[in-house]
Design a protein around this motif. Structure first.
Motif, PDB file in Angstrom:
ATOM      1  N   LYS A   2       2.249  -6.875  -0.438  1.00 20.20           N
ATOM      2  CA  LYS A   2       2.666  -5.792  -1.338  1.00 20.20           C
ATOM      3  C   LYS A   2       1.770  -5.759  -2.580  1.00 20.20           C
ATOM      4  N   SER A   3       1.388  -6.926  -3.067  1.00 17.51           N
ATOM      5  CA  SER A   3       0.503  -6.987  -4.236  1.00 17.51           C
ATOM      6  C   SER A   3      -0.858  -6.385  -3.904  1.00 17.51           C
ATOM      7  N   ALA A   4      -1.373  -6.707  -2.726  1.00 20.40           N
ATOM      8  CA  ALA A   4      -2.674  -6.177  -2.308  1.00 20.40           C
ATOM      9  C   ALA A   4      -2.621  -4.659  -2.161  1.00 20.40           C
ATOM     10  N   LEU A   5      -1.560  -4.143  -1.535  1.00 20.32           N
ATOM     11  CA  LEU A   5      -1.417  -2.690  -1.384  1.00 20.32           C
ATOM     12  C   LEU A   5      -1.254  -2.005  -2.737  1.00 20.32           C
TER      13      LEU A   5
ATOM     14  N   LYS B  71      -4.616  -1.744  -4.409  1.00 21.92           N
ATOM     15  CA  LYS B  71      -5.417  -0.663  -3.820  1.00 21.92           C
ATOM     16  C   LYS B  71      -4.892   0.701  -4.257  1.00 21.92           C
ATOM     17  N   ALA B  72      -3.558   0.840  -4.305  1.00 23.14           N
ATOM     18  CA  ALA B  72      -2.974   2.114  -4.736  1.00 23.14           C
ATOM     19  C   ALA B  72      -3.324   2.400  -6.191  1.00 23.14           C
ATOM     20  N   ASN B  73      -3.313   1.362  -7.019  1.00 23.49           N
ATOM     21  CA  ASN B  73      -3.654   1.513  -8.436  1.00 23.49           C
ATOM     22  C   ASN B  73      -5.103   1.939  -8.626  1.00 23.49           C
ATOM     23  N   ASP B  74      -5.961   1.489  -7.698  1.00 22.97           N
ATOM     24  CA  ASP B  74      -7.387   1.857  -7.748  1.00 22.97           C
ATOM     25  C   ASP B  74      -7.672   3.172  -7.030  1.00 22.97           C
ATOM     26  N   LYS B  75      -6.593   3.831  -6.537  1.00 22.77           N
ATOM     27  CA  LYS B  75      -6.734   5.069  -5.765  1.00 22.77           C
ATOM     28  C   LYS B  75      -7.604   4.844  -4.519  1.00 22.77           C
ATOM     29  N   SER B  76      -7.401   3.702  -3.897  1.00 18.01           N
ATOM     30  CA  SER B  76      -8.170   3.347  -2.701  1.00 18.01           C
ATOM     31  C   SER B  76      -7.338   3.433  -1.425  1.00 18.01           C
ATOM     32  N   ILE B  77      -6.178   4.081  -1.510  1.00 21.73           N
ATOM     33  CA  ILE B  77      -5.351   4.290  -0.325  1.00 21.73           C
ATOM     34  C   ILE B  77      -5.350   5.780   0.031  1.00 21.73           C
ATOM     35  N   VAL B  78      -5.675   6.054   1.276  1.00 20.18           N
ATOM     36  CA  VAL B  78      -5.702   7.427   1.782  1.00 20.18           C
ATOM     37  C   VAL B  78      -4.666   7.545   2.888  1.00 20.18           C
ATOM     38  N   VAL B  79      -3.843   8.587   2.833  1.00 18.27           N
ATOM     39  CA  VAL B  79      -2.871   8.844   3.898  1.00 18.27           C
ATOM     40  C   VAL B  79      -3.400   9.988   4.754  1.00 18.27           C
ATOM     41  N   MET B  80      -3.411   9.745   6.072  1.00 17.96           N
ATOM     42  CA  MET B  80      -3.988  10.711   6.997  1.00 17.96           C
ATOM     43  C   MET B  80      -2.995  11.021   8.111  1.00 17.96           C
ATOM     44  N   GLU B  81      -2.974  12.269   8.549  1.00 16.73           N
ATOM     45  CA  GLU B  81      -2.065  12.620   9.633  1.00 16.73           C
ATOM     46  C   GLU B  81      -2.519  11.959  10.937  1.00 16.73           C
ATOM     47  N   ASP B  82      -1.610  11.806  11.883  1.00 19.02           N
ATOM     48  CA  ASP B  82      -1.912  11.150  13.148  1.00 19.02           C
ATOM     49  C   ASP B  82      -3.011  11.891  13.906  1.00 19.02           C
ATOM     50  N   PHE B  83      -3.877  11.124  14.547  1.00 16.77           N
ATOM     51  CA  PHE B  83      -4.928  11.728  15.377  1.00 16.77           C
ATOM     52  C   PHE B  83      -5.158  10.844  16.597  1.00 16.77           C
TER      53      PHE B  83
END
Length: 209
Positions: free
Chosen positions: A111-114, A117-129
């Motif tokens: 959770k700390s690692a995520l 990354k979220a704080n650094d805006k390094s998480i991208v959410v993408m729709e299923d493909f």
């Protein structure tokens, strides 16, 4: 926390994904992250290193010189580690480098690692493909659309997807895992964490226990 959901072409779908504050917005515990990464790397070590010691060297057991009167140190065996060709003194022995961490600490580390990354805006959410067949070129095009083809990326799937996994194997800059395989080491190693929309529920249920 809400983030935009992107499509396979890197375009905003107009939808928002809700990221749980309990998983993606906690105060990071850097020491927990350190311990979990340390354990992951320790578990990768084979620990099969071995050097021959004095008892394992083939050689004469005859006392090589008299005890007194030579003017040098006493010596009893040519297999001693002080002589060339002798056994290794305090050499490496096979061992297991792994160590245990409790589950709550490992969850805190992920959770700390995520959250970092979220704080650094390094998480991208993408729709299923998906791909009809393994398609490395198509996979690279997806990464280019997300502008992560020249960065280390981690793609988190909601479940096993053989075609996407096989498409990624020839591309060394990206790692594809399922939400149940998520580890602190892989999160921290990646420059961008791409979370497939269907993986969010699995991540949050696994880390909210």
């Amino acid at each position: 926390m809400k983030v935009a959901v992107l499509d396979i072409n890197g375009k905003d779908t107009g939808r928002k994904a809700e990221l749980s504050n309990e998983v993606f917005a906690i105060e990071p515990n850097k020491h927990a992250v350190y311990l979990d990464v340390k354990q992951y790397l320790a578990n990768q070590r084979q620990g099969t290193h071995k050097a021959k010691e004095r008892a394992e060297i083939a050689g004469s057991t005859r006392k090589i010189k008299k005890q007194k009167g030579t003017g040098t140190a006493r010596a009893g065996s040519i297999k001693s580690g002080v002589f060339k060709g002798g056994g290794r003194m305090f050499g490496p022995r096979p061992r297991n480098y792994g160590f245990k961490l409790n589950k709550s600490l490992k969850r805190l580390a992920r959770k700390s690692a995520l959250s970092m990354k979220a704080n650094d805006k390094s998480i991208v959410v993408m729709e299923d493909f998906n791909f009809d067949t393994p398609n490395t070129k198509g996979f690279v095009n997806v990464l280019k659309a997300l502008e992560v083809d020249k960065k280390k990326s981690l793609i988190v799937l909601g479940g096993s997807n053989n075609n996407v996994y096989l498409s990624s194997r020839n591309f060394k800059g990206s790692d594809v895992i399922t939400s149940s395989e998520l580890s602190t080491y892989k999160i921290m190693k990646a420059n961008k964490v791409i979370v497939i929309e269907s993986a969010l529920e699995g991540i949050e249920s696994n880390l909210s226990k």
